[in-house]
Enzyme design. Structure first.
Site, PDB file in Angstrom:
ATOM      1  N   GLU A 163      54.100  77.971  -6.461  1.00  0.00           N
ATOM      2  CA  GLU A 163      54.097  78.408  -5.063  1.00  0.00           C
ATOM      3  C   GLU A 163      52.764  79.121  -4.867  1.00  0.00           C
ATOM      4  OE1 GLU A 163      57.446  80.987  -3.891  1.00  0.00           O
ATOM      5  OE2 GLU A 163      56.007  82.102  -2.664  1.00  0.00           O
ATOM      6  N   ARG A 210      47.625  84.064   0.669  1.00  0.00           N
ATOM      7  CA  ARG A 210      47.126  85.439   0.785  1.00  0.00           C
ATOM      8  C   ARG A 210      45.630  85.481   0.593  1.00  0.00           C
ATOM      9  NH1 ARG A 210      51.673  88.481  -2.951  1.00  0.00           N
ATOM     10  NH2 ARG A 210      53.346  87.237  -2.103  1.00  0.00           N
ATOM     11  N   LYS A 224      65.394  82.342   0.127  1.00  0.00           N
ATOM     12  CA  LYS A 224      64.741  83.249  -0.816  1.00  0.00           C
ATOM     13  C   LYS A 224      65.339  84.640  -0.579  1.00  0.00           C
ATOM     14  CE  LYS A 224      60.070  85.217  -1.294  1.00  0.00           C
ATOM     15  NZ  LYS A 224      58.739  84.880  -1.789  1.00  0.00           N
TER      16      LYS A 224
HETATM   17  C1  3PG Z   1      55.345  88.174  -4.181  1.00  0.00           C
HETATM   18  O1  3PG Z   1      55.561  88.184  -2.980  1.00  0.00           O
HETATM   19  O2  3PG Z   1      54.322  88.652  -4.676  1.00  0.00           O
HETATM   20  C2  3PG Z   1      56.313  87.443  -4.994  1.00  0.00           C
HETATM   21  O3  3PG Z   1      57.578  87.646  -4.491  1.00  0.00           O
HETATM   22  C3  3PG Z   1      56.234  87.780  -6.424  1.00  0.00           C
HETATM   23  O4  3PG Z   1      56.726  89.034  -6.688  1.00  0.00           O
HETATM   24  P1  3PG Z   1      56.460  89.628  -8.123  1.00  0.00           P
HETATM   25  O5  3PG Z   1      54.988  89.860  -8.231  1.00  0.00           O
HETATM   26  O6  3PG Z   1      57.253  90.914  -8.160  1.00  0.00           O
HETATM   27  O7  3PG Z   1      56.942  88.628  -9.113  1.00  0.00           O
END
Ligand code: 3PG
Length: 212
Positions: free
Chosen positions: A41, A45, A129
């Site tokens: 995924e 960002r 999710k």
């Molecule tokens: C995020 O939005 O960064 C993801 O959900 C991953 O979360 P994590 O870094 O706690 O695994």
């Protein structure tokens, strides 16, 4: 149920990745595929997300490459044009969800409440999710939410690690778990792809051990 969702379930763990530079996309894709976890995924960002999806999707046609942190319809459109096979968002954005539903694009919006689950049900979604999983009550909260919504499955993300993933994966309402622990942003930027491959192998082995 779409093939993409079936593959999420088979794979069990979805690496959430942040690429600062698309030049790392091929090596990251290779590490995940070689580690037996051919899925990513790629979060919207950074400016490199779209090109990273394009590279991974074209270099590794059997890999399940999708987009995360999709906040607008425009991002969803760009992600799919680049080769994304699925869309994930941290919250429930009705416009993004509707765009995906209308265009047969598998989408897993983030939810935390019964109201949001009902919004997802209204759109015909069976898998949502659960974000941010650990901060929002973890497995205890998911079990409470699963009570009334017997046909809803969850993909918890946020605070999941190799250590706590097993307790989630053992619960039959967990479709898959997501997390950044397999390929951390700093590891990707530093080119530590061998470490990422090893963590992909560990995650794949964990899923096999729990789900057979
Ligand atoms: C995020 O939005 O960064 C993801 O959900 C991953 O979360 P994590 O870094 O706690 O695994």
């Amino acid at each position: 149920m779409s093939t993409v969702l079936e593959r999420f379930h088979e794979l069990g763990v979805i690496p959430v990745v942040v690429l600062e530079d698309a030049k790392d996309a091929e090596a990251l894709g290779k590490a995940l595929c070689d580690g037996g976890l051919p899925v990513a995924e790629v979060t919207f960002r950074t400016d490199a997300a779209e090109e990273s999806i394009r590279i991974m999707a074209s270099k590794f046609p059997d890999m399940l490459v999708g987009a995360g942190t999709v906040l607008t319809v425009e991002q969803a459109r760009r992600a799919v044009a680049a080769g994304a096979k699925f869309i994930v968002s941290p919250g429930f954005n009705p416009k993004v969800v509707q765009y995906c539903v209308d265009n047969d694009i598998p989408v897993t919006p983030g939810i935390q409440t019964p109201t949001e689950i009902e919004m997802a049900l209204e759109c015909g979604l069976k898998v949502v999710k659960f974000f941010p999983a650990e901060a929002a009550g973890g497995l205890k909260m998911i079990k409470a939410l699963a009570g009334p919504y017997v046909n809803t499955y969850f993909m918890p993300t946020g605070g999941i690690s190799l250590e706590n993933a097993p307790e989630y994966l053992k619960y039959n309402k967990i479709w898959a778990v997501g997390g950044s622990w397999i390929a951390k942003k700093d590891e990707i930027a530093a080119g530590r792809f061998e470490d990422i491959k090893v963590k992909a192998e560990e995650a794949a082995a964990l899923v096999k051990m729990i789900r057979g």
